[in-house]
Design a protein around this motif. Structure first.
Motif, PDB file in Angstrom:
ATOM      1  N   ALA A 266       0.704  -1.267   0.088  1.00 54.36           N
ATOM      2  CA  ALA A 266       0.021   0.080   0.153  1.00 54.36           C
ATOM      3  C   ALA A 266       0.824   1.144  -0.050  1.00 54.36           C
ATOM      4  O   ALA A 266       1.800   1.139   0.443  1.00 54.36           O
ATOM      5  CB  ALA A 266      -1.066   0.015   1.184  1.00 54.36           C
ATOM      6  N   PRO A 267       0.399   2.382  -0.639  1.00 50.63           N
ATOM      7  CA  PRO A 267       1.368   3.645  -0.455  1.00 50.63           C
ATOM      8  C   PRO A 267       1.234   4.099   0.842  1.00 50.63           C
ATOM      9  O   PRO A 267       0.258   3.868   1.882  1.00 50.63           O
ATOM     10  CB  PRO A 267       0.358   4.437  -1.507  1.00 50.63           C
ATOM     11  CG  PRO A 267      -0.964   3.978  -1.584  1.00 50.63           C
ATOM     12  CD  PRO A 267      -0.807   2.398  -1.240  1.00 50.63           C
ATOM     13  N   PRO A 268       2.406   4.607   1.149  1.00 54.23           N
ATOM     14  CA  PRO A 268       2.498   5.160   2.782  1.00 54.23           C
ATOM     15  C   PRO A 268       1.500   6.529   2.877  1.00 54.23           C
ATOM     16  O   PRO A 268       1.341   7.135   1.907  1.00 54.23           O
ATOM     17  CB  PRO A 268       3.959   5.549   2.798  1.00 54.23           C
ATOM     18  CG  PRO A 268       4.639   5.711   1.349  1.00 54.23           C
ATOM     19  CD  PRO A 268       3.686   4.793   0.546  1.00 54.23           C
ATOM     20  N   PRO A 269       0.871   6.458   4.107  1.00 54.52           N
ATOM     21  CA  PRO A 269      -0.127   7.584   4.134  1.00 54.52           C
ATOM     22  C   PRO A 269       0.731   9.036   4.300  1.00 54.52           C
ATOM     23  O   PRO A 269       1.873   9.165   4.536  1.00 54.52           O
ATOM     24  CB  PRO A 269      -0.706   7.409   5.573  1.00 54.52           C
ATOM     25  CG  PRO A 269       0.277   6.427   6.275  1.00 54.52           C
ATOM     26  CD  PRO A 269       1.099   5.603   5.140  1.00 54.52           C
ATOM     27  N   ALA A 270       0.201  10.267   3.973  1.00 51.79           N
ATOM     28  CA  ALA A 270       0.751  11.506   3.969  1.00 51.79           C
ATOM     29  C   ALA A 270       0.821  11.788   5.413  1.00 51.79           C
ATOM     30  O   ALA A 270       0.058  11.206   6.235  1.00 51.79           O
ATOM     31  CB  ALA A 270      -0.197  12.305   3.202  1.00 51.79           C
ATOM     32  N   LEU A 271       1.814  12.552   5.716  1.00 54.18           N
ATOM     33  CA  LEU A 271       2.117  12.881   6.792  1.00 54.18           C
ATOM     34  C   LEU A 271       1.981  14.412   6.996  1.00 54.18           C
ATOM     35  O   LEU A 271       2.595  15.276   6.449  1.00 54.18           O
ATOM     36  CB  LEU A 271       3.398  12.545   7.636  1.00 54.18           C
ATOM     37  CG  LEU A 271       3.764  12.951   8.975  1.00 54.18           C
ATOM     38  CD1 LEU A 271       2.734  12.134   9.827  1.00 54.18           C
ATOM     39  CD2 LEU A 271       5.221  12.417   9.455  1.00 54.18           C
ATOM     40  N   LEU A 272       0.938  14.831   7.788  1.00 56.94           N
ATOM     41  CA  LEU A 272       0.544  16.430   8.029  1.00 56.94           C
ATOM     42  C   LEU A 272       0.820  16.983   9.156  1.00 56.94           C
ATOM     43  O   LEU A 272       0.618  16.231  10.457  1.00 56.94           O
ATOM     44  CB  LEU A 272      -0.768  16.570   7.552  1.00 56.94           C
ATOM     45  CG  LEU A 272      -1.267  16.077   6.044  1.00 56.94           C
ATOM     46  CD1 LEU A 272      -2.854  16.536   5.778  1.00 56.94           C
ATOM     47  CD2 LEU A 272      -0.621  16.673   5.057  1.00 56.94           C
ATOM     48  N   ARG A 273       1.138  18.181   9.625  1.00 56.30           N
ATOM     49  CA  ARG A 273       1.268  18.841  10.745  1.00 56.30           C
ATOM     50  C   ARG A 273      -0.090  19.524  11.413  1.00 56.30           C
ATOM     51  O   ARG A 273      -0.712  20.103  10.231  1.00 56.30           O
ATOM     52  CB  ARG A 273       2.354  19.654  10.808  1.00 56.30           C
ATOM     53  CG  ARG A 273       2.923  20.587  12.117  1.00 56.30           C
ATOM     54  CD  ARG A 273       3.640  21.649  11.945  1.00 56.30           C
ATOM     55  NE  ARG A 273       4.849  21.449  11.178  1.00 56.30           N
ATOM     56  CZ  ARG A 273       5.831  21.268  11.709  1.00 56.30           C
ATOM     57  NH1 ARG A 273       5.933  21.293  12.984  1.00 56.30           N
ATOM     58  NH2 ARG A 273       6.882  21.121  10.812  1.00 56.30           N
ATOM     59  N   ALA A 274      -0.516  19.106  12.384  1.00 52.24           N
ATOM     60  CA  ALA A 274      -1.751  19.861  12.954  1.00 52.24           C
ATOM     61  C   ALA A 274      -1.658  21.212  12.812  1.00 52.24           C
ATOM     62  O   ALA A 274      -0.370  21.909  13.081  1.00 52.24           O
ATOM     63  CB  ALA A 274      -2.309  19.225  14.274  1.00 52.24           C
ATOM     64  N   ARG A 275      -2.684  21.997  12.572  1.00 54.23           N
ATOM     65  CA  ARG A 275      -2.716  23.575  12.496  1.00 54.23           C
ATOM     66  C   ARG A 275      -3.313  24.358  13.549  1.00 54.23           C
ATOM     67  O   ARG A 275      -3.074  25.697  13.634  1.00 54.23           O
ATOM     68  CB  ARG A 275      -3.236  23.927  11.324  1.00 54.23           C
ATOM     69  CG  ARG A 275      -2.520  23.396   9.896  1.00 54.23           C
ATOM     70  CD  ARG A 275      -3.243  23.705   8.577  1.00 54.23           C
ATOM     71  NE  ARG A 275      -2.470  23.333   7.357  1.00 54.23           N
ATOM     72  CZ  ARG A 275      -2.917  23.271   6.034  1.00 54.23           C
ATOM     73  NH1 ARG A 275      -4.180  24.068   5.954  1.00 54.23           N
ATOM     74  NH2 ARG A 275      -2.256  22.835   5.258  1.00 54.23           N
ATOM     75  N   LEU A 276      -4.255  23.737  14.410  1.00 56.42           N
ATOM     76  CA  LEU A 276      -5.138  24.564  15.261  1.00 56.42           C
ATOM     77  C   LEU A 276      -4.328  24.845  16.553  1.00 56.42           C
ATOM     78  O   LEU A 276      -4.770  25.622  17.391  1.00 56.42           O
ATOM     79  CB  LEU A 276      -6.313  23.994  15.285  1.00 56.42           C
ATOM     80  CG  LEU A 276      -7.302  23.782  14.406  1.00 56.42           C
ATOM     81  CD1 LEU A 276      -8.515  23.100  14.411  1.00 56.42           C
ATOM     82  CD2 LEU A 276      -7.533  25.237  13.613  1.00 56.42           C
ATOM     83  N   GLY A 277      -3.163  24.094  16.914  1.00 60.28           N
ATOM     84  CA  GLY A 277      -2.688  24.403  18.102  1.00 60.28           C
ATOM     85  C   GLY A 277      -3.341  24.165  19.414  1.00 60.28           C
ATOM     86  O   GLY A 277      -4.003  23.199  19.495  1.00 60.28           O
ATOM     87  N   ALA A 278      -3.429  24.876  20.298  1.00 63.70           N
ATOM     88  CA  ALA A 278      -3.900  24.795  21.664  1.00 63.70           C
ATOM     89  C   ALA A 278      -5.373  24.759  21.717  1.00 63.70           C
ATOM     90  O   ALA A 278      -6.054  24.264  22.456  1.00 63.70           O
ATOM     91  CB  ALA A 278      -3.179  25.681  22.741  1.00 63.70           C
ATOM     92  N   ASP A 279      -5.920  25.449  20.786  1.00 65.81           N
ATOM     93  CA  ASP A 279      -7.434  25.488  20.235  1.00 65.81           C
ATOM     94  C   ASP A 279      -8.212  24.158  20.051  1.00 65.81           C
ATOM     95  O   ASP A 279      -9.430  24.241  19.881  1.00 65.81           O
ATOM     96  CB  ASP A 279      -7.904  26.822  19.726  1.00 65.81           C
ATOM     97  CG  ASP A 279      -7.876  28.065  20.325  1.00 65.81           C
ATOM     98  OD1 ASP A 279      -7.708  28.068  21.690  1.00 65.81           O
ATOM     99  OD2 ASP A 279      -7.619  29.099  19.681  1.00 65.81           O
ATOM    100  N   SER A 280      -7.189  23.303  19.472  1.00 63.72           N
ATOM    101  CA  SER A 280      -7.970  22.246  18.538  1.00 63.72           C
ATOM    102  C   SER A 280      -9.113  21.680  19.340  1.00 63.72           C
ATOM    103  O   SER A 280     -10.005  20.872  18.854  1.00 63.72           O
ATOM    104  CB  SER A 280      -6.889  21.102  18.121  1.00 63.72           C
ATOM    105  OG  SER A 280      -6.288  20.647  19.284  1.00 63.72           O
TER     106      SER A 280
END
Length: 297
Positions: A266-280
């Motif tokens: 399977a293709p490896p999943p994309a890895l993303l950085r969360a954006r909302l910080g302390a409010d998430s």
């Protein structure tokens, strides 16, 4: 005019409350309050005192969303267990609803953060959100909605892995959490006691090969577990949240490599950085409240 909702995030140290619209923009917030460690009733009273002024601003028909840590039964609105906050099988949703006089949507803090990131942060309909801080937990969003939950859902930090130093099987978060990384580095004399994972990364950047090894081992173990999960849910994006998400390539590089090694066909999943910080998580609680408002509309 955007629909408004109120979200409260009960953390291990502080409680945060925000008023936000269905666009994810915070309109108002109250000052954070210390989290009582004396039981569910005291937590419910603090939550209610913070939520009431925001509910008044939201207007008639507004619902309240509350997310909490620990083992959670979302369907029954119950905090099943939290050693740090002193509750066991606590009917938190009912306690808070009684004090606030409004419907309450109740959820797990990390799962709530996953929902907020999918809607208003990274903005993807499908993702596996992984919060790495003192511990490790995850939330799965499919088609813009949280997957069904049962107690222990998402507690991937409790998956057993071999400890790099001893080979003994231990929980993943004993190796790969930010606190575990800092603890191993402190034991090795790389950083002082009380330092964080960011200090370990700084040591690696400035030439400590032992710090590099600790980070590689930690992210390798995390990537292995996440690649197994990805083979269950599909190669959807993995969103890294929590304190470790603020790291740089010495965090993301070995984690990507481990995800690739674990994805043979399977293709490896994309890895993303969360954006909302302390409010998430508070925003995730808002999202839960808005869903509840739709039910009662």
């Amino acid at each position: 005019m955007n629909t408004l909702g109120v979200g409260v995030d009960v953390g291990g140290t502080t409680i945060k409350a925000v008023l936000a619209g269905d666009d994810g923009v915070v309109r108002e917030r109250v000052d954070p309050a210390p989290t009582p460690h004396t039981g569910a009733e005291d937590v419910a009273r603090v939550v209610a005192s913070m939520a009431k002024p925001l509910l008044a601003l939201a207007g008639p028909g507004a619902a309240l969303g509350v997310c909490v840590p620990g083992i959670v039964d979302e369907e029954r609105g119950m905090g099943v267990f939290s050693a740090n906050l002193g509750w066991r099988r606590a009917p938190l949703r009912d306690l808070i609803a009684h004090l606030c006089g409004c419907p309450v949507a109740f959820g797990h803090d990390v799962r709530s953060g996953a929902l907020a990131e999918a809607r208003w942060g990274v903005g993807v309909p499908d993702c596996l959100y992984v919060a790495v801080g003192t511990g490790i937990a995850s939330g799965l969003v499919l088609g813009g909605h949280l997957s069904p939950s049962r107690p222990w859902t998402g507690e991937i930090g409790q998956v057993g892995v071999a400890h790099p130093a001893t080979g003994v099987i231990v929980p993943l978060e004993s190796v790969s959490s930010a606190s575990a990384i800092a603890g191993r580095a402190a034991d090795a004399g790389i950083v002082p006691e009380g330092a964080g994972a960011c200090d370990v990364e700084d040591a690696a950047v400035t030439g400590s090969q032992e710090a590099v090894r600790i980070l590689d081992e930690a992210m390798g173990a995390l990537g292995h577990v996440l690649s197994v999960v990805a083979h269950q849910v599909g190669s959807i994006p993995i969103v890294l949240g929590g304190g470790l998400s603020r790291g740089g390539e010495l965090i993301y590089g070995p984690l990507r490599r481990a995800l690739t090694l674990g994805s043979i066909v399977a293709p490896p999943p994309a890895l993303l950085r969360a954006r909302l910080g302390a409010d998430s998580q508070a925003l995730g609680a808002v999202a839960l409240s808005l869903e509840l408002e739709e039910v009662y509309a």
